[in-house]
Design a protein around this motif. Structure first.
Motif, PDB file in Angstrom:
ATOM      1  N   ARG A 141     128.401  82.111 -25.550  1.00  0.00           N
ATOM      2  CA  ARG A 141     127.777  80.805 -25.418  1.00  0.00           C
ATOM      3  C   ARG A 141     126.519  80.704 -26.277  1.00  0.00           C
ATOM      4  O   ARG A 141     126.343  79.728 -27.022  1.00  0.00           O
ATOM      5  CB  ARG A 141     127.452  80.540 -23.955  1.00  0.00           C
ATOM      6  CG  ARG A 141     126.650  79.290 -23.762  1.00  0.00           C
ATOM      7  CD  ARG A 141     126.425  78.983 -22.300  1.00  0.00           C
ATOM      8  NE  ARG A 141     125.361  78.011 -22.191  1.00  0.00           N
ATOM      9  CZ  ARG A 141     124.074  78.312 -22.192  1.00  0.00           C
ATOM     10  NH1 ARG A 141     123.688  79.567 -22.263  1.00  0.00           N
ATOM     11  NH2 ARG A 141     123.178  77.370 -22.122  1.00  0.00           N
ATOM     12  N   SER A 142     125.647  81.710 -26.192  1.00  0.00           N
ATOM     13  CA  SER A 142     124.383  81.587 -26.930  1.00  0.00           C
ATOM     14  C   SER A 142     124.639  81.618 -28.439  1.00  0.00           C
ATOM     15  O   SER A 142     123.971  80.925 -29.204  1.00  0.00           O
ATOM     16  CB  SER A 142     123.390  82.681 -26.515  1.00  0.00           C
ATOM     17  OG  SER A 142     123.897  83.965 -26.751  1.00  0.00           O
ATOM     18  N   ARG A 143     125.634  82.373 -28.856  1.00  0.00           N
ATOM     19  CA  ARG A 143     125.937  82.431 -30.285  1.00  0.00           C
ATOM     20  C   ARG A 143     126.425  81.063 -30.788  1.00  0.00           C
ATOM     21  O   ARG A 143     125.995  80.588 -31.839  1.00  0.00           O
ATOM     22  CB  ARG A 143     126.991  83.506 -30.564  1.00  0.00           C
ATOM     23  CG  ARG A 143     127.192  83.770 -32.032  1.00  0.00           C
ATOM     24  CD  ARG A 143     128.122  84.932 -32.312  1.00  0.00           C
ATOM     25  NE  ARG A 143     128.220  85.126 -33.753  1.00  0.00           N
ATOM     26  CZ  ARG A 143     128.983  84.372 -34.532  1.00  0.00           C
ATOM     27  NH1 ARG A 143     129.727  83.417 -34.005  1.00  0.00           N
ATOM     28  NH2 ARG A 143     128.995  84.566 -35.843  1.00  0.00           N
ATOM     29  N   LYS A 144     127.299  80.450 -29.998  1.00  0.00           N
ATOM     30  CA  LYS A 144     127.796  79.124 -30.396  1.00  0.00           C
ATOM     31  C   LYS A 144     126.662  78.115 -30.502  1.00  0.00           C
ATOM     32  O   LYS A 144     126.662  77.269 -31.391  1.00  0.00           O
ATOM     33  CB  LYS A 144     128.825  78.614 -29.376  1.00  0.00           C
ATOM     34  CG  LYS A 144     130.222  79.160 -29.604  1.00  0.00           C
ATOM     35  CD  LYS A 144     131.179  78.510 -28.612  1.00  0.00           C
ATOM     36  CE  LYS A 144     132.436  79.349 -28.416  1.00  0.00           C
ATOM     37  NZ  LYS A 144     133.084  79.069 -27.138  1.00  0.00           N
ATOM     38  N   TRP A 145     125.702  78.209 -29.588  1.00  0.00           N
ATOM     39  CA  TRP A 145     124.584  77.281 -29.634  1.00  0.00           C
ATOM     40  C   TRP A 145     123.724  77.500 -30.874  1.00  0.00           C
ATOM     41  O   TRP A 145     123.208  76.551 -31.466  1.00  0.00           O
ATOM     42  CB  TRP A 145     123.708  77.392 -28.364  1.00  0.00           C
ATOM     43  CG  TRP A 145     124.085  76.358 -27.362  1.00  0.00           C
ATOM     44  CD1 TRP A 145     124.618  76.576 -26.122  1.00  0.00           C
ATOM     45  CD2 TRP A 145     123.985  74.933 -27.509  1.00  0.00           C
ATOM     46  NE1 TRP A 145     124.868  75.369 -25.493  1.00  0.00           N
ATOM     47  CE2 TRP A 145     124.479  74.349 -26.318  1.00  0.00           C
ATOM     48  CE3 TRP A 145     123.546  74.084 -28.521  1.00  0.00           C
ATOM     49  CZ2 TRP A 145     124.529  72.970 -26.120  1.00  0.00           C
ATOM     50  CZ3 TRP A 145     123.590  72.705 -28.324  1.00  0.00           C
ATOM     51  CH2 TRP A 145     124.086  72.173 -27.138  1.00  0.00           C
ATOM     52  N   LEU A 146     123.601  78.761 -31.268  1.00  0.00           N
ATOM     53  CA  LEU A 146     122.806  79.028 -32.463  1.00  0.00           C
ATOM     54  C   LEU A 146     123.434  78.359 -33.692  1.00  0.00           C
ATOM     55  O   LEU A 146     122.743  77.750 -34.503  1.00  0.00           O
ATOM     56  CB  LEU A 146     122.654  80.542 -32.686  1.00  0.00           C
ATOM     57  CG  LEU A 146     121.194  80.972 -32.506  1.00  0.00           C
ATOM     58  CD1 LEU A 146     120.749  80.752 -31.086  1.00  0.00           C
ATOM     59  CD2 LEU A 146     120.962  82.377 -32.958  1.00  0.00           C
ATOM     60  N   ILE A 194     116.866 103.019 -30.125  1.00  0.00           N
ATOM     61  CA  ILE A 194     116.643 103.080 -31.580  1.00  0.00           C
ATOM     62  C   ILE A 194     117.987 103.000 -32.312  1.00  0.00           C
ATOM     63  O   ILE A 194     118.127 102.321 -33.318  1.00  0.00           O
ATOM     64  CB  ILE A 194     115.900 104.377 -31.966  1.00  0.00           C
ATOM     65  CG1 ILE A 194     114.507 104.378 -31.321  1.00  0.00           C
ATOM     66  CG2 ILE A 194     115.799 104.529 -33.480  1.00  0.00           C
ATOM     67  CD1 ILE A 194     113.771 105.704 -31.418  1.00  0.00           C
ATOM     68  N   HIS A 195     118.990 103.675 -31.734  1.00  0.00           N
ATOM     69  CA  HIS A 195     120.310 103.703 -32.380  1.00  0.00           C
ATOM     70  C   HIS A 195     121.000 102.335 -32.375  1.00  0.00           C
ATOM     71  O   HIS A 195     121.958 102.124 -33.114  1.00  0.00           O
ATOM     72  CB  HIS A 195     121.217 104.722 -31.687  1.00  0.00           C
ATOM     73  CG  HIS A 195     120.743 106.128 -31.893  1.00  0.00           C
ATOM     74  ND1 HIS A 195     121.235 107.193 -31.167  1.00  0.00           N
ATOM     75  CD2 HIS A 195     119.808 106.637 -32.735  1.00  0.00           C
ATOM     76  CE1 HIS A 195     120.619 108.293 -31.555  1.00  0.00           C
ATOM     77  NE2 HIS A 195     119.754 107.994 -32.505  1.00  0.00           N
ATOM     78  N   LEU A 196     120.530 101.455 -31.517  1.00  0.00           N
ATOM     79  CA  LEU A 196     121.191 100.138 -31.425  1.00  0.00           C
ATOM     80  C   LEU A 196     120.726  99.189 -32.525  1.00  0.00           C
ATOM     81  O   LEU A 196     121.353  98.171 -32.782  1.00  0.00           O
ATOM     82  CB  LEU A 196     120.903  99.483 -30.070  1.00  0.00           C
ATOM     83  CG  LEU A 196     121.338 100.238 -28.819  1.00  0.00           C
ATOM     84  CD1 LEU A 196     120.942  99.461 -27.566  1.00  0.00           C
ATOM     85  CD2 LEU A 196     122.845 100.466 -28.830  1.00  0.00           C
ATOM     86  N   HIS A 197     119.593  99.544 -33.158  1.00  0.00           N
ATOM     87  CA  HIS A 197     118.980  98.588 -34.077  1.00  0.00           C
ATOM     88  C   HIS A 197     119.836  98.181 -35.283  1.00  0.00           C
ATOM     89  O   HIS A 197     119.976  96.987 -35.557  1.00  0.00           O
ATOM     90  CB  HIS A 197     117.599  99.063 -34.529  1.00  0.00           C
ATOM     91  CG  HIS A 197     116.875  98.018 -35.315  1.00  0.00           C
ATOM     92  ND1 HIS A 197     116.711  98.104 -36.675  1.00  0.00           N
ATOM     93  CD2 HIS A 197     116.330  96.826 -34.941  1.00  0.00           C
ATOM     94  CE1 HIS A 197     116.072  97.017 -37.099  1.00  0.00           C
ATOM     95  NE2 HIS A 197     115.822  96.235 -36.072  1.00  0.00           N
ATOM     96  N   GLN A 202     122.424  93.741 -38.014  1.00  0.00           N
ATOM     97  CA  GLN A 202     123.563  93.270 -38.794  1.00  0.00           C
ATOM     98  C   GLN A 202     124.230  92.048 -38.144  1.00  0.00           C
ATOM     99  O   GLN A 202     124.519  91.056 -38.808  1.00  0.00           O
ATOM    100  CB  GLN A 202     124.560  94.427 -38.887  1.00  0.00           C
ATOM    101  CG  GLN A 202     125.611  94.262 -39.942  1.00  0.00           C
ATOM    102  CD  GLN A 202     126.680  95.346 -39.785  1.00  0.00           C
ATOM    103  OE1 GLN A 202     126.565  96.269 -38.963  1.00  0.00           O
ATOM    104  NE2 GLN A 202     127.726  95.229 -40.576  1.00  0.00           N
ATOM    105  N   ARG A 203     124.428  92.149 -36.846  1.00  0.00           N
ATOM    106  CA  ARG A 203     125.093  91.044 -36.141  1.00  0.00           C
ATOM    107  C   ARG A 203     124.214  89.791 -36.129  1.00  0.00           C
ATOM    108  O   ARG A 203     124.698  88.676 -36.330  1.00  0.00           O
ATOM    109  CB  ARG A 203     125.447  91.464 -34.709  1.00  0.00           C
ATOM    110  CG  ARG A 203     126.554  92.516 -34.652  1.00  0.00           C
ATOM    111  CD  ARG A 203     126.875  92.860 -33.218  1.00  0.00           C
ATOM    112  NE  ARG A 203     127.301  91.655 -32.493  1.00  0.00           N
ATOM    113  CZ  ARG A 203     128.559  91.340 -32.256  1.00  0.00           C
ATOM    114  NH1 ARG A 203     129.525  92.137 -32.671  1.00  0.00           N
ATOM    115  NH2 ARG A 203     128.868  90.249 -31.600  1.00  0.00           N
TER     116      ARG A 203
END
Ligand SMILES: [Zn+2]
Lengths: 253, 177
Positions: A141-146, A194-197, A202-203
Protein backbone atom coordinates in the motif's frame (compact mmCIF):
# COMPACT_ATOMS: atom_id res chain seq x y z
CA UNK A 1 27.74 -16.18 23.11
CA UNK A 2 25.12 -15.75 25.80
CA UNK A 3 23.24 -12.65 26.76
CA UNK A 4 21.51 -12.03 30.05
CA UNK A 5 17.86 -11.30 30.66
CA UNK A 6 18.29 -7.59 31.20
CA UNK A 7 20.00 -7.21 27.81
CA UNK A 8 17.22 -9.14 26.12
CA UNK A 9 14.61 -6.99 27.83
CA UNK A 10 16.28 -3.77 26.64
CA UNK A 11 16.33 -5.14 23.10
CA UNK A 12 12.68 -6.19 23.17
CA UNK A 13 11.65 -2.79 24.55
CA UNK A 14 13.37 -1.08 21.64
CA UNK A 15 11.24 -3.03 19.17
CA UNK A 16 8.16 -2.38 21.30
CA UNK A 17 8.78 1.36 21.47
CA UNK A 18 9.28 1.57 17.70
CA UNK A 19 5.93 -0.11 17.14
CA UNK A 20 4.01 1.88 19.76
CA UNK A 21 5.25 5.27 18.63
CA UNK A 22 4.53 4.72 14.94
CA UNK A 23 1.14 3.24 15.86
CA UNK A 24 0.37 6.42 17.74
CA UNK A 25 1.39 8.64 14.85
CA UNK A 26 -0.75 6.64 12.41
CA UNK A 27 -3.71 6.63 14.78
CA UNK A 28 -3.68 10.43 14.78
CA UNK A 29 -5.18 10.19 11.28
CA UNK A 30 -8.30 8.50 12.61
CA UNK A 31 -11.24 10.53 11.25
CA UNK A 32 -8.81 12.91 9.47
CA UNK A 33 -7.89 10.69 6.51
CA UNK A 34 -8.17 12.19 3.03
CA UNK A 35 -10.93 9.70 2.21
CA UNK A 36 -12.89 7.09 4.12
CA UNK A 37 -10.87 4.26 2.55
CA UNK A 38 -7.60 5.91 3.52
CA UNK A 39 -8.85 6.61 7.00
CA UNK A 40 -9.60 2.90 7.43
CA UNK A 41 -6.29 1.86 5.92
CA UNK A 42 -4.23 4.17 8.12
CA UNK A 43 -5.99 3.06 11.28
CA UNK A 44 -5.80 -0.60 10.31
CA UNK A 45 -2.05 -0.30 9.88
CA UNK A 46 -1.93 1.56 13.20
CA UNK A 47 -3.74 -1.38 14.80
CA UNK A 48 -1.24 -3.86 13.40
CA UNK A 49 1.60 -1.86 14.92
CA UNK A 50 -0.27 -1.48 18.18
CA UNK A 51 -0.74 -5.23 18.33
CA UNK A 52 2.94 -5.71 17.61
CA UNK A 53 3.80 -3.27 20.41
CA UNK A 54 1.56 -5.15 22.83
CA UNK A 55 3.21 -8.47 22.00
CA UNK A 56 6.70 -7.03 22.46
CA UNK A 57 5.79 -5.21 25.70
CA UNK A 58 4.08 -8.31 26.99
CA UNK A 59 7.21 -10.31 26.30
CA UNK A 60 9.43 -7.69 27.94
CA UNK A 61 7.20 -7.88 31.03
CA UNK A 62 7.50 -11.66 31.02
CA UNK A 63 11.30 -11.42 30.83
CA UNK A 64 11.39 -8.82 33.61
CA UNK A 65 9.13 -10.94 35.83
CA UNK A 66 8.86 -8.05 38.28
CA UNK A 67 5.14 -7.37 38.03
CA UNK A 68 5.54 -5.01 35.08
CA UNK A 69 2.82 -5.18 32.43
CA UNK A 70 2.53 -3.85 28.89
CA UNK A 71 0.82 -0.80 30.41
CA UNK A 72 3.71 -0.11 32.78
CA UNK A 73 6.02 0.30 29.82
CA UNK A 74 3.63 2.36 27.74
CA UNK A 75 2.31 4.67 30.44
CA UNK A 76 4.79 4.88 33.29
CA UNK A 77 8.03 5.71 31.51
CA UNK A 78 9.28 9.14 30.58
CA UNK A 79 10.92 10.37 27.37
CA UNK A 80 14.44 9.32 28.25
CA UNK A 81 13.29 5.77 28.97
CA UNK A 82 11.81 5.38 25.48
CA UNK A 83 14.29 3.93 23.01
CA UNK A 84 12.41 4.11 19.70
CA UNK A 85 14.24 5.18 16.58
CA UNK A 86 13.55 8.86 15.97
CA UNK A 87 11.97 8.43 12.54
CA UNK A 88 8.87 6.95 14.20
CA UNK A 89 8.19 9.94 16.44
CA UNK A 90 8.39 12.73 13.86
CA UNK A 91 5.05 14.60 13.71
CA UNK A 92 2.69 13.11 11.12
CA UNK A 93 2.94 16.16 8.85
CA UNK A 94 0.77 16.10 5.73
CA UNK A 95 -0.39 12.93 3.98
CA UNK A 96 2.74 12.92 1.80
CA UNK A 97 4.96 13.03 4.88
CA UNK A 98 3.03 10.24 6.58
CA UNK A 99 3.23 8.00 3.51
CA UNK A 100 6.89 8.83 2.84
CA UNK A 101 7.83 7.85 6.39
CA UNK A 102 5.60 4.80 6.23
CA UNK A 103 7.13 3.57 3.02
CA UNK A 104 10.72 3.97 4.27
CA UNK A 105 9.85 2.23 7.53
CA UNK A 106 7.80 -0.50 5.80
CA UNK A 107 10.73 -1.41 3.55
CA UNK A 108 13.01 -1.58 6.57
CA UNK A 109 10.60 -3.49 8.80
CA UNK A 110 9.76 -6.11 6.23
CA UNK A 111 13.43 -6.95 5.71
CA UNK A 112 14.09 -6.83 9.45
CA UNK A 113 11.15 -9.03 10.42
CA UNK A 114 11.95 -11.52 7.70
CA UNK A 115 15.33 -12.12 9.34
CA UNK A 116 14.01 -11.94 12.89
CA UNK A 117 11.84 -14.96 12.05
CA UNK A 118 15.08 -16.97 12.26
CA UNK A 119 15.75 -15.75 15.81
CA UNK A 120 16.77 -18.40 18.30
CA UNK A 121 14.32 -16.75 20.66
CA UNK A 122 11.01 -18.50 19.86
CA UNK A 123 8.79 -15.63 21.05
CA UNK A 124 10.60 -13.05 18.94
CA UNK A 125 10.52 -15.43 15.98
CA UNK A 126 6.77 -15.91 16.40
CA UNK A 127 6.04 -12.18 16.64
CA UNK A 128 8.24 -11.57 13.60
CA UNK A 129 6.35 -14.16 11.58
CA UNK A 130 3.06 -12.38 12.29
CA UNK A 131 4.59 -8.97 11.62
CA UNK A 132 6.05 -10.19 8.35
CA UNK A 133 2.73 -11.40 6.96
CA UNK A 134 1.07 -8.09 7.80
CA UNK A 135 4.06 -6.08 6.64
CA UNK A 136 3.64 -7.31 3.07
CA UNK A 137 0.28 -5.58 2.88
CA UNK A 138 1.62 -2.44 4.53
CA UNK A 139 4.44 -2.16 2.04
CA UNK A 140 2.27 -2.84 -0.98
CA UNK A 141 0.00 0.00 0.00
CA UNK A 142 2.64 2.55 0.97
CA UNK A 143 4.66 1.84 -2.16
CA UNK A 144 1.64 2.39 -4.38
CA UNK A 145 0.96 5.69 -2.66
CA UNK A 146 4.50 6.83 -3.26
CA UNK A 147 4.14 6.19 -6.98
CA UNK A 148 0.79 7.95 -7.08
CA UNK A 149 1.94 11.00 -5.14
CA UNK A 150 5.33 11.32 -6.80
CA UNK A 151 4.04 10.83 -10.32
CA UNK A 152 0.75 12.64 -9.63
CA UNK A 153 0.15 16.38 -9.68
CA UNK A 154 2.84 19.04 -9.31
CA UNK A 155 1.53 19.69 -5.80
CA UNK A 156 1.66 16.06 -4.68
CA UNK A 157 5.08 15.63 -6.29
CA UNK A 158 6.52 18.67 -4.51
CA UNK A 159 5.07 17.66 -1.19
CA UNK A 160 6.47 14.15 -1.46
CA UNK A 161 9.88 15.44 -2.52
CA UNK A 162 9.89 17.84 0.43
CA UNK A 163 8.82 15.07 2.81
CA UNK A 164 11.69 12.86 1.62
CA UNK A 165 14.18 15.70 2.13
CA UNK A 166 12.86 16.28 5.65
CA UNK A 167 12.92 12.61 6.66
CA UNK A 168 16.02 11.33 4.93
CA UNK A 169 18.51 12.19 7.67
CA UNK A 170 16.50 10.11 10.12
CA UNK A 171 16.95 6.92 8.08
CA UNK A 172 20.64 6.61 9.00
CA UNK A 173 19.65 5.52 12.48
CA UNK A 174 17.72 2.52 11.16
CA UNK A 175 21.02 0.89 10.28
CA UNK A 176 23.03 1.67 13.39
CA UNK A 177 24.17 -1.04 15.75
CA UNK A 178 25.46 -0.54 19.28
CA UNK A 179 27.28 -2.99 21.55
CA UNK A 180 24.08 -4.38 22.98
CA UNK A 181 22.55 -5.19 19.60
CA UNK A 182 25.85 -6.62 18.46
CA UNK A 183 25.75 -9.02 21.41
CA UNK A 184 22.12 -9.88 20.64
CA UNK A 185 23.08 -10.66 17.04
CA UNK A 186 26.01 -12.81 18.13
CA UNK A 187 23.67 -14.75 20.38
CA UNK A 188 21.60 -15.60 17.31
CA UNK A 189 18.63 -13.62 18.58
CA UNK A 190 18.72 -10.28 16.80
CA UNK A 191 19.25 -8.91 13.32
CA UNK A 192 22.29 -7.08 12.07
CA UNK A 193 20.66 -3.94 10.70
CA UNK A 194 23.87 -2.80 8.97
CA UNK A 195 23.51 -5.72 6.56
CA UNK A 196 20.02 -4.58 5.59
CA UNK A 197 21.19 -1.24 4.26
CA UNK A 198 22.35 -2.09 0.70
CA UNK A 199 19.11 -3.84 -0.23
CA UNK A 200 16.98 -1.18 1.46
CA UNK A 201 18.81 1.58 -0.41
CA UNK A 202 18.40 -0.26 -3.67
CA UNK A 203 14.69 -0.88 -3.24
CA UNK A 204 13.99 2.65 -2.03
CA UNK A 205 15.99 4.14 -4.90
CA UNK A 206 14.02 2.05 -7.39
CA UNK A 207 10.68 3.17 -5.96
CA UNK A 208 11.65 6.83 -5.74
CA UNK A 209 12.98 6.78 -9.27
CA UNK A 210 9.76 5.25 -10.54
CA UNK A 211 7.87 7.91 -8.57
CA UNK A 212 10.00 10.60 -10.29
CA UNK A 213 11.36 11.66 -6.90
CA UNK A 214 15.02 12.55 -6.42
CA UNK A 215 16.76 10.46 -3.78
CA UNK A 216 17.89 13.02 -1.18
CA UNK A 217 21.59 13.40 -0.44
CA UNK A 218 22.82 11.79 2.75
CA UNK A 219 24.65 14.85 4.05
CA UNK A 220 22.93 15.06 7.41
CA UNK A 221 21.83 12.56 10.02
CA UNK A 222 20.14 12.71 13.40
CA UNK A 223 20.48 9.78 15.79
CA UNK A 224 20.00 9.15 19.48
CA UNK A 225 16.72 7.29 19.88
CA UNK A 226 18.27 4.07 21.16
CA UNK A 227 20.02 6.09 23.87
CA UNK A 228 16.80 7.81 24.90
CA UNK A 229 17.77 11.12 23.33
CA UNK A 230 14.73 12.28 21.42
CA UNK A 231 13.35 15.08 19.34
CA UNK A 232 10.90 17.47 20.91
CA UNK A 233 8.09 15.49 19.29
CA UNK A 234 8.18 12.48 21.63
CA UNK A 235 7.29 14.53 24.69
CA UNK A 236 4.16 15.74 22.96
CA UNK A 237 3.15 12.17 22.08
CA UNK A 238 3.62 11.06 25.67
CA UNK A 239 1.72 14.00 27.14
CA UNK A 240 -1.21 13.00 24.97
CA UNK A 241 -0.90 9.24 25.39
CA UNK A 242 -0.03 9.12 29.08
CA UNK A 243 -2.23 11.89 30.42
CA UNK A 244 -4.99 9.69 31.78
CA UNK A 245 -2.67 7.25 33.56
CA UNK A 246 -0.68 10.13 35.02
CA UNK A 247 -3.79 11.88 36.28
CA UNK A 248 -5.51 8.70 37.48
CA UNK A 249 -2.80 6.08 38.03
CA UNK A 250 -3.91 2.50 37.52
CA UNK A 251 -7.22 3.54 36.00
CA UNK A 252 -8.82 0.88 33.78
CA UNK A 253 -11.61 0.86 31.20
CA UNK B 1 -18.35 -29.57 12.40
CA UNK B 2 -15.60 -30.21 9.93
CA UNK B 3 -14.88 -33.86 9.35
CA UNK B 4 -11.60 -34.72 7.70
CA UNK B 5 -13.09 -37.78 6.02
CA UNK B 6 -15.83 -35.79 4.33
CA UNK B 7 -13.39 -33.40 2.72
CA UNK B 8 -13.30 -34.08 -1.04
CA UNK B 9 -10.14 -36.04 -1.83
CA UNK B 10 -8.97 -33.38 -4.27
CA UNK B 11 -8.83 -30.91 -1.40
CA UNK B 12 -6.89 -33.02 1.08
CA UNK B 13 -3.58 -31.76 -0.19
CA UNK B 14 -4.67 -28.23 0.71
CA UNK B 15 -5.03 -29.15 4.37
CA UNK B 16 -1.96 -27.82 6.12
CA UNK B 17 -0.10 -29.90 8.67
CA UNK B 18 -1.10 -27.42 11.37
CA UNK B 19 -4.76 -27.70 10.55
CA UNK B 20 -4.60 -31.45 10.35
CA UNK B 21 -3.05 -31.49 13.83
CA UNK B 22 -5.76 -29.15 15.06
CA UNK B 23 -8.51 -31.42 13.70
CA UNK B 24 -6.86 -34.36 15.35
CA UNK B 25 -6.62 -32.55 18.68
CA UNK B 26 -10.35 -31.95 18.53
CA UNK B 27 -11.29 -35.43 17.40
CA UNK B 28 -9.12 -37.17 19.98
CA UNK B 29 -9.86 -34.74 22.80
CA UNK B 30 -11.22 -35.74 26.20
CA UNK B 31 -13.01 -32.40 26.25
CA UNK B 32 -15.32 -32.74 23.28
CA UNK B 33 -18.09 -31.00 25.20
CA UNK B 34 -15.96 -27.89 25.61
CA UNK B 35 -14.94 -27.85 21.93
CA UNK B 36 -18.61 -28.13 20.99
CA UNK B 37 -19.64 -25.38 23.41
CA UNK B 38 -17.10 -23.03 21.92
CA UNK B 39 -18.59 -23.47 18.45
CA UNK B 40 -21.03 -20.86 19.78
CA UNK B 41 -18.25 -18.27 19.92
CA UNK B 42 -18.28 -16.34 16.63
CA UNK B 43 -15.99 -13.76 15.16
CA UNK B 44 -17.76 -10.54 16.22
CA UNK B 45 -16.93 -8.98 12.86
CA UNK B 46 -17.84 -12.03 10.74
CA UNK B 47 -20.70 -13.72 12.61
CA UNK B 48 -21.13 -16.70 10.26
CA UNK B 49 -17.69 -17.96 11.31
CA UNK B 50 -16.94 -19.50 14.67
CA UNK B 51 -13.50 -19.35 16.27
CA UNK B 52 -13.14 -22.99 15.28
CA UNK B 53 -13.92 -22.20 11.61
CA UNK B 54 -11.39 -19.39 11.67
CA UNK B 55 -8.60 -21.48 13.10
CA UNK B 56 -8.38 -19.24 16.15
CA UNK B 57 -9.39 -22.05 18.53
CA UNK B 58 -6.31 -24.23 18.73
CA UNK B 59 -6.50 -26.54 21.70
CA UNK B 60 -8.31 -27.42 24.88
CA UNK B 61 -6.30 -29.14 27.56
CA UNK B 62 -6.60 -29.82 31.24
CA UNK B 63 -4.00 -29.78 33.96
CA UNK B 64 -5.23 -30.81 37.38
CA UNK B 65 -8.55 -29.00 37.64
CA UNK B 66 -7.75 -26.15 35.26
CA UNK B 67 -8.95 -26.20 31.66
CA UNK B 68 -6.80 -24.21 29.26
CA UNK B 69 -8.33 -22.85 26.07
CA UNK B 70 -5.57 -21.99 23.62
CA UNK B 71 -6.21 -19.44 20.91
CA UNK B 72 -4.05 -18.00 18.13
CA UNK B 73 -4.66 -14.35 17.21
CA UNK B 74 -5.55 -13.52 13.61
CA UNK B 75 -4.00 -10.07 13.12
CA UNK B 76 -1.66 -8.55 15.73
CA UNK B 77 -3.93 -5.68 16.62
CA UNK B 78 -7.29 -7.24 15.83
CA UNK B 79 -9.75 -5.74 18.34
CA UNK B 80 -11.96 -8.80 17.89
CA UNK B 81 -9.50 -10.93 19.88
CA UNK B 82 -10.45 -9.16 23.11
CA UNK B 83 -14.14 -9.70 22.41
CA UNK B 84 -13.48 -13.34 21.53
CA UNK B 85 -11.72 -13.92 24.85
CA UNK B 86 -14.64 -12.32 26.68
CA UNK B 87 -17.14 -14.43 24.74
CA UNK B 88 -15.25 -17.64 25.54
CA UNK B 89 -15.41 -16.69 29.21
CA UNK B 90 -19.14 -16.01 29.02
CA UNK B 91 -19.96 -19.26 27.19
CA UNK B 92 -17.92 -21.39 29.58
CA UNK B 93 -19.25 -19.68 32.69
CA UNK B 94 -22.86 -20.08 31.52
CA UNK B 95 -22.20 -23.80 31.04
CA UNK B 96 -21.00 -24.02 34.63
CA UNK B 97 -17.25 -23.99 34.10
CA UNK B 98 -15.33 -21.77 36.50
CA UNK B 99 -11.82 -23.17 36.57
CA UNK B 100 -10.36 -22.26 33.19
CA UNK B 101 -7.88 -19.90 31.59
CA UNK B 102 -7.34 -18.60 28.08
CA UNK B 103 -3.82 -18.87 26.69
CA UNK B 104 -2.53 -17.19 23.54
CA UNK B 105 -0.24 -19.07 21.20
CA UNK B 106 1.60 -17.08 18.53
CA UNK B 107 3.38 -19.86 16.72
CA UNK B 108 2.60 -21.25 14.21
CA UNK B 109 1.29 -17.92 12.98
CA UNK B 110 -2.37 -17.83 11.99
CA UNK B 111 -3.08 -18.20 8.30
CA UNK B 112 -6.24 -18.08 6.21
CA UNK B 113 -5.22 -21.51 4.90
CA UNK B 114 -6.82 -22.84 8.07
CA UNK B 115 -10.31 -21.84 6.92
CA UNK B 116 -12.31 -24.95 6.06
CA UNK B 117 -14.26 -25.38 2.82
CA UNK B 118 -17.49 -25.00 4.73
CA UNK B 119 -16.21 -21.80 6.33
CA UNK B 120 -15.28 -20.45 2.89
CA UNK B 121 -18.75 -21.23 1.57
CA UNK B 122 -20.41 -19.50 4.51
CA UNK B 123 -18.19 -16.46 4.05
CA UNK B 124 -19.29 -16.22 0.48
CA UNK B 125 -22.96 -16.57 1.38
CA UNK B 126 -22.42 -13.76 3.87
CA UNK B 127 -21.19 -11.58 0.99
CA UNK B 128 -17.45 -11.73 1.67
CA UNK B 129 -15.14 -13.27 -0.91
CA UNK B 130 -13.02 -15.97 0.75
CA UNK B 131 -9.20 -15.93 0.45
CA UNK B 132 -7.98 -16.77 -3.09
CA UNK B 133 -5.04 -16.59 -5.38
CA UNK B 134 -4.85 -12.92 -6.35
CA UNK B 135 -6.03 -13.41 -9.95
CA UNK B 136 -8.98 -15.57 -8.88
CA UNK B 137 -10.67 -12.98 -6.65
CA UNK B 138 -14.33 -12.91 -7.64
CA UNK B 139 -17.45 -10.92 -6.86
CA UNK B 140 -19.55 -12.67 -4.18
CA UNK B 141 -22.75 -11.37 -5.84
CA UNK B 142 -22.29 -12.34 -9.49
CA UNK B 143 -19.07 -14.44 -9.44
CA UNK B 144 -17.38 -12.21 -11.99
CA UNK B 145 -13.59 -12.09 -11.76
CA UNK B 146 -13.59 -8.67 -13.43
CA UNK B 147 -12.88 -6.81 -10.22
CA UNK B 148 -10.74 -3.91 -9.08
CA UNK B 149 -9.03 -3.20 -5.78
CA UNK B 150 -10.32 -0.07 -4.07
CA UNK B 151 -8.35 -0.30 -0.85
CA UNK B 152 -5.83 -2.77 0.58
CA UNK B 153 -7.60 -2.34 3.94
CA UNK B 154 -11.38 -2.63 4.22
CA UNK B 155 -13.73 -2.37 7.17
CA UNK B 156 -11.34 -4.52 9.24
CA UNK B 157 -7.65 -5.42 8.99
CA UNK B 158 -8.48 -8.86 7.59
CA UNK B 159 -10.44 -7.53 4.62
CA UNK B 160 -9.66 -5.55 1.49
CA UNK B 161 -12.24 -3.49 -0.37
CA UNK B 162 -12.98 -4.37 -4.01
CA UNK B 163 -15.49 -3.38 -6.62
CA UNK B 164 -17.03 -5.66 -9.22
CA UNK B 165 -16.72 -4.24 -12.72
CA UNK B 166 -19.54 -6.46 -13.99
CA UNK B 167 -22.32 -5.68 -11.50
CA UNK B 168 -20.67 -2.55 -10.02
CA UNK B 169 -21.21 -3.74 -6.44
CA UNK B 170 -18.45 -3.02 -3.94
CA UNK B 171 -17.49 -6.02 -1.79
CA UNK B 172 -15.21 -7.15 1.02
CA UNK B 173 -12.48 -9.65 0.26
CA UNK B 174 -11.04 -11.72 3.10
CA UNK B 175 -7.33 -11.29 2.47
CA UNK B 176 -5.10 -14.28 2.08
CA UNK B 177 -2.43 -14.16 4.74
ZN1 LIG C 1 -20.46 -8.62 -9.42
Amino acid sequence: MLIDKSQLKIFVLRLADDALVIAHRLSEWCSHGPSLEEDLALTNVALDYMGRARMFYGYAAEIAGDGSTEDTYAYDRDCRDFTNLLIHELPRGDFAFTMARQYLVDEFNLAYMELLQQSKDPTLAAIATKANKEGLYHLRRSRKWLLRLGDGTAESHNRLQQAMEDIWGYTTELFEMDELEQAIVEAGIGVNAIHLHPQWKQRVTATLTEATITVPSSDWAVTGGRKGIHTEALGHILSDMQFLQRAYPGQQW
Amino acid sequence: MVNLMSTPSSKISLLSVENYDRLKRRQESNHKAVWNLLDAVKDPEIPPLSIWDLGVLQDITQQQAVITVTITPTYSGCPAMQVIAEDITTVLQRAGYSNFRIATRLSPAWTTDWLSESARNRLRQYGVTPPQEEDAIFCPQCSSTEVRLISEFGSTACKALYQCKTCQEPFDYFKRI
